[in-house]
Every structure is written in C-alpha cells, then in structure tokens.
Design a protein around this motif. Structure first.
Motif, short mmCIF file in Angstrom:
data_model
loop_
_atom_site.label_atom_id
_atom_site.label_comp_id
_atom_site.label_asym_id
_atom_site.label_seq_id
_atom_site.Cartn_x
_atom_site.Cartn_y
_atom_site.Cartn_z
N LEU A 9 -44.98 117.96 -90.16
CA LEU A 9 -44.39 119.41 -90.38
C LEU A 9 -43.56 119.51 -91.82
N ASN A 10 -43.40 120.38 -92.72
CA ASN A 10 -42.39 120.37 -93.67
C ASN A 10 -41.14 121.15 -93.18
N TRP A 11 -40.32 121.30 -93.99
CA TRP A 11 -38.90 121.71 -93.32
C TRP A 11 -38.79 123.19 -92.90
N ILE A 12 -39.72 123.85 -93.71
CA ILE A 12 -39.98 125.55 -93.12
C ILE A 12 -40.52 125.51 -91.67
N GLN A 13 -41.66 124.56 -91.88
CA GLN A 13 -42.34 124.64 -90.57
C GLN A 13 -41.42 124.08 -89.43
N PHE A 14 -40.67 123.10 -89.59
CA PHE A 14 -39.88 122.55 -88.80
C PHE A 14 -38.96 123.53 -88.27
N LEU A 15 -38.33 124.27 -89.29
CA LEU A 15 -37.31 125.22 -88.78
C LEU A 15 -38.15 126.55 -87.97
N CYS A 16 -39.27 126.70 -88.17
CA CYS A 16 -39.96 127.65 -87.61
C CYS A 16 -40.21 127.29 -86.10
N VAL A 17 -40.72 126.13 -86.13
CA VAL A 17 -41.05 125.51 -84.73
C VAL A 17 -39.71 125.40 -83.89
N LYS A 18 -38.68 125.11 -84.32
CA LYS A 18 -37.30 125.26 -83.80
C LYS A 18 -36.87 126.35 -83.29
N ILE A 19 -37.12 127.53 -84.19
CA ILE A 19 -36.89 128.75 -83.64
C ILE A 19 -37.71 129.36 -82.48
N ILE A 20 -39.06 128.96 -82.59
CA ILE A 20 -40.08 129.33 -81.41
C ILE A 20 -39.67 128.81 -80.03
N LYS A 21 -39.24 127.54 -80.41
CA LYS A 21 -39.02 126.64 -79.21
C LYS A 21 -37.57 127.17 -78.45
N SER A 22 -37.02 127.93 -79.07
CA SER A 22 -35.77 128.52 -78.23
C SER A 22 -36.28 129.52 -77.35
N GLY A 23 -37.24 130.02 -77.63
CA GLY A 23 -37.67 131.14 -76.70
C GLY A 23 -38.85 130.36 -75.61
N ARG A 24 -39.52 131.11 -74.87
CA ARG A 24 -40.32 130.50 -73.85
C ARG A 24 -41.81 129.89 -74.54
N VAL A 25 -42.06 128.62 -74.26
CA VAL A 25 -43.37 128.08 -75.02
C VAL A 25 -44.20 127.96 -73.72
#
Ligand code: FPP
Ligand code: MG
Length: 302
Positions: A9-25
C-alpha cells in the motif's frame, strides 16, 4: 507469485484503508473472479496468461484483505461447469493450480518460518467442492495443504474448486438422507440448520459481502445457500484489473447497506433452532469422516 505477498500500500491507500477500517468491515468476503479470458483477449496474450495474472490478482487481493483486517475470504477458482471448457484450457487451469499448491507446500518445506507467509499469518486453507472430480495429483496436494494449515485460526481462505452450489446442496441432502437411513438421525432432525452443517462450508460463517467482477450480474451457481442475506456488489472491471479502489468501493457499499442487512441477518439466525445431542453427534462424526478422507487422500499414491 506466492499466495500471500508483502503489503504494497502507498501512503494514500494506507490512509484510506485506515479510514474504512474505522467503520464496520465484513468478516467474510466471497469473490467471483471473473473476466480472465476477456483480459487475455484485450491484452493480446494467451488465455493461460489471463488465468495466471488472475492468480496474481488473487494473491494481491488476499493481502489487501489482511491489511483491512478481514479474517475470511472465499474465492470461486473452478466451477464444475468449467469442466465443459476446451480440454486445453481445463488442463492449463489444472496445471496452474497444481503449480500453486506445490509452491504453497514447498514454501513450508524449504523456507524458514519468517518467509512462510501462510503460517506466519495463521491462514487456514480449505478447498470446498467435489474433490472426486479432480485429478488424483491435485486432490493429494489439496489434502496436504488443508492438513498442513488446518490448525491455523487467524484467517481463512476457502477455495471453491470443482464447485457448484447446487451440487453442494445435493451432496448435503444425500449426507442427511444417509444419516436417516442408518438411524443416526430422525427425519424431524433434517432442518435448514442441519443441511447448513452438511454443506462444504459448514465450518464458515456466511459471507457478508459477495463481489463479482467483469460486469456480469449473475451468481453462477456460487454459494447460493450462503448469500441469502449478503450484500452483493458487481464491479465493472475484469478480474486481473481489480484494484484496491474497487475493493474499498465494495466495502463502502456494504457499510452503507449494513443497517438494512442487520435485521435480515438476525431473522435468519433466529430461524435456526437448537441442536439436539443426536444432531451434534452426527456433525462430529461428519467432521471426523471428512478429515479421515483427507488423510486417506494425503497418503494415497498420486
Ligand atoms: C473466470 O474468468 C476465472 C476462472 C474460471 C478461473 C479463475 C482461477 C484463477 C484466478 C486461478 C486460481 C487458482 C488457485 C489455485 C486458487 P473466465 O475464464 O470466465 O474469463 P471470461 O469471463 O473473460 O471468459
Ligand atoms: Mg467468465
């Protein structure tokens, strides 16, 4: 390429993954990896190359799922219908699968544990389908892979191979009928829950999200019993071109529909009755006989 790769993951993908993971996965995602041959045609390469790139995309997707904390994935690798394709293509797909299962097993034998990604991530591999339809050498490799990883409990990869949902349901009914015939079960024990436990997927929770690529909007006889309450997402992209952005878009759709999914899933769970002692014993014996069949395949001469 190996089954599990390092995270890329690049930094932008990493950030988006982190945001999505704050919701229900979702705890379990099923994939229909469709479009390998159209990808091959579009890029002027042989069909085999399309399937080979399809496997690489599977490895990449599994890593994204690990990054997202998704503990279970089920993929449609080969349907019983696929046996109707040309002999050349069936042979090529069998050859590819043989190579990948051999690689998975040889990594365990020849590499140190740090490089042994599957064991490191605690991945349990289960192959679901009618293994008797497969060549003996592949059945043996599958049995070895399943036995090797059977005690891993962190993440689960279910590979539907020689699988169709209707064949799975037919064998579940045969299993239940044979239980009744030998008095291990009573007819009244044959319920929705008993049949669920006779499916190839008996040890898995139902997928919460099903993703099909290639723009086709069909289920193609895949997990028909298990996805009655799942969110279904059709991605208009060929499987080898599937990206983390498509995966994140599917998870956002799941998150947005979660409020509607909950009551449906709860009603489904309430429809399942209690297990009596006879049924519990039947399931225990069924699990033991499935493991014994794998051990037998493992020791058979390929
Ligand atoms: C569907 O695309 C894909 C398949 C039938 C095969 C998928 C298999 C892999 C990705 C390899 C998996 C191997 C292991 C060991 C897990 P298609 O052939 O239907 O393509 P089309 O829709 O463009 O015709
Ligand atoms: Mg297809």
């Amino acid at each position: 390429m190996s089954w599990i790769r390092a995270s890329t993951l690049n930094w932008i993908q990493f950030l988006c993954v982190k945001i999505i993971k704050s919701g229900r996965v979702p705890k379990h995602i099923a994939f229909i990896m469709d479009g390998n041959r159209r990808y091959a045609q579009k890029n002027n390469v042989r069909k085999f190359e399309g399937h080979s790139q399809g496997f690489d995309k599977l490895a990449e997707t599994l890593q994204w799922c690990l990054d997202l904390g998704i503990p279970e994935v089920t993929v449609y690798a080969f349907s019983i219908e696929n046996f109707k394709r040309s002999q050349e293509e069936v042979d090529a797909l069998m050859e590819l699968s043989q190579q990948k299962f051999e690689r998975l097993l040889s990594e365990k034998m020849f590499c140190c544990f740090a490089r042994d990604k599957l064991m490191e991530h605690g991945v349990c591999i289960r192959v679901i389908g009618n293994l008797s339809l497969l060549p003996q050498n592949i059945r043996k490799l599958i049995a070895q892979a399943m036995i090797l990883t059977k005690d891993n409990k962190k993440t689960f990869l279910n590979v539907a191979f020689a699988y169709t949902a209707r064949e799975e349901m037919a064998q579940a009914v045969r299993t239940a009928v044979s239980g009744v015939e030998r008095d291990a079960l009573q007819l009244s024990d044959v319920t929705q829950q008993l049949l669920s436990n006779c499916l190839y997927t008996s040890t898995s929770p139902d997928p919460e999200l099903l993703i099909r690529t290639s723009g086709e909007v069909r289920l193609s006889d895949y997990l028909l019993w298990q996805v009655s309450c799942s969110c279904i997402y059709f991605a208009d992209v060929l499987w080898p071109e599937f990206s983390i952005w498509h995966l994140l878009a599917a998870i956002i759709k799941y998150q947005r529909s979660y409020a509607q999914l909950v009551p449906v899933q709860q009603a489904d769970e309430m429809a399942n009755g209690c297990l009596n002692e006879r049924i519990s014993l039947f399931h225990t014996c069924l699990a033991a006989s499935r493991l014994a069949s794998l051990e037998e395949l493992n020791h058979a001469v390929a």
